[in-house]
Design a protein around this motif. Sequence first.
Motif, PDB file in Angstrom:
ATOM      1  N   ALA A  50      -5.447  12.993 -55.329  1.00 52.04           N
ATOM      2  CA  ALA A  50      -6.877  12.550 -55.583  1.00 52.04           C
ATOM      3  C   ALA A  50      -7.173  11.369 -54.943  1.00 52.04           C
ATOM      4  O   ALA A  50      -8.073  10.934 -54.058  1.00 52.04           O
ATOM      5  CB  ALA A  50      -7.356  12.839 -56.941  1.00 52.04           C
ATOM      6  N   LEU A  54      -9.276   9.795 -51.537  1.00 52.33           N
ATOM      7  CA  LEU A  54     -10.164   8.665 -51.833  1.00 52.33           C
ATOM      8  C   LEU A  54      -9.791   7.185 -50.827  1.00 52.33           C
ATOM      9  O   LEU A  54     -10.712   6.769 -50.511  1.00 52.33           O
ATOM     10  CB  LEU A  54     -10.194   8.171 -53.217  1.00 52.33           C
ATOM     11  N   THR A 134     -13.986   6.122 -60.041  1.00 53.56           N
ATOM     12  CA  THR A 134     -13.062   7.011 -60.339  1.00 53.56           C
ATOM     13  C   THR A 134     -12.976   7.521 -61.949  1.00 53.56           C
ATOM     14  O   THR A 134     -13.523   6.557 -62.766  1.00 53.56           O
ATOM     15  CB  THR A 134     -11.739   6.663 -59.886  1.00 53.56           C
ATOM     16  N   LEU A 163     -14.930   9.693 -57.378  1.00 51.27           N
ATOM     17  CA  LEU A 163     -13.888  10.906 -57.406  1.00 51.27           C
ATOM     18  C   LEU A 163     -13.666  11.319 -58.725  1.00 51.27           C
ATOM     19  O   LEU A 163     -13.335  10.343 -59.774  1.00 51.27           O
ATOM     20  CB  LEU A 163     -12.574  10.006 -57.027  1.00 51.27           C
ATOM     21  N   LEU A 243     -15.403  15.286 -55.363  1.00 50.17           N
ATOM     22  CA  LEU A 243     -15.287  14.025 -54.598  1.00 50.17           C
ATOM     23  C   LEU A 243     -16.921  14.174 -54.019  1.00 50.17           C
ATOM     24  O   LEU A 243     -17.212  14.860 -53.329  1.00 50.17           O
ATOM     25  CB  LEU A 243     -14.585  13.781 -53.317  1.00 50.17           C
TER      26      LEU A 243
END
Length: 246
Positions: A50, A54, A134, A163, A243
Amino acid sequence: MYEQEKINPYSAEGEKHEQVEAMFDNIAPTYDTLNHTLSLGTDKGWRRKAIDRLGEYHPQDILDIATGTGDFAILAANRIGSRKLHVIGADLSEGMMAVGRKKVKTLGLDHVITFQKEDCLHLSFDDNRFDAVTVAYGVRNFQDLEAGLSEMLRVLKPGGHLLIVELATPPHFPMKQCFWLYSHVWMPMVGRLVSKDKQAYKYLPATMEAFPQGEVMEGILKKVGYAKVEWKRFTFGICTMYLAEK
């Protein structure tokens, strides 16, 4: 109102965010050990994938909501790797952040990562502040999902990215059935023995099952104003990455 918003850690009475704060304060000393043990270490791989996705956008100013003990913030600092990078880890639980501060200091990252107590529904930051926001394994604990997503949208810069990494129920046989046994038998038993909080590790799998997943979550993100939403399942659907762009 979404189903996971109705689930409280300890009692049907009282505010969810207050109970979530108390729960994470209670389990903070054992949280990291249990988290990595219960996932057999696979959670580290999900986080890496992840963060690397990003990182393609080269964010410099990141807000990590529900930061807990800071694992996601630390990973961002190590893998995005910019001299200008700054990460703020925000959480309701001072107990979790106390563990995180010690980890960050030990790793020599206290010039990159700072922590502060925040309510995700009422963030103290200005509009259009961050390149990225995030959340790892935290959105299912929001007392009001849409309000939390909207607040994160507010503090994102135009073109910035949200995210989310969140646990989920695998959609297909046989992983769906195996995961039910894991989350309803193994997780509560081990969690109770190690953390001494018998309710916390019943609450966490219950919210995983109730949380909107896949296309439904994509629809919610678009409803509150995000654009270009993409999502991907990891490990047969046990974890999902979302995302979204402002």
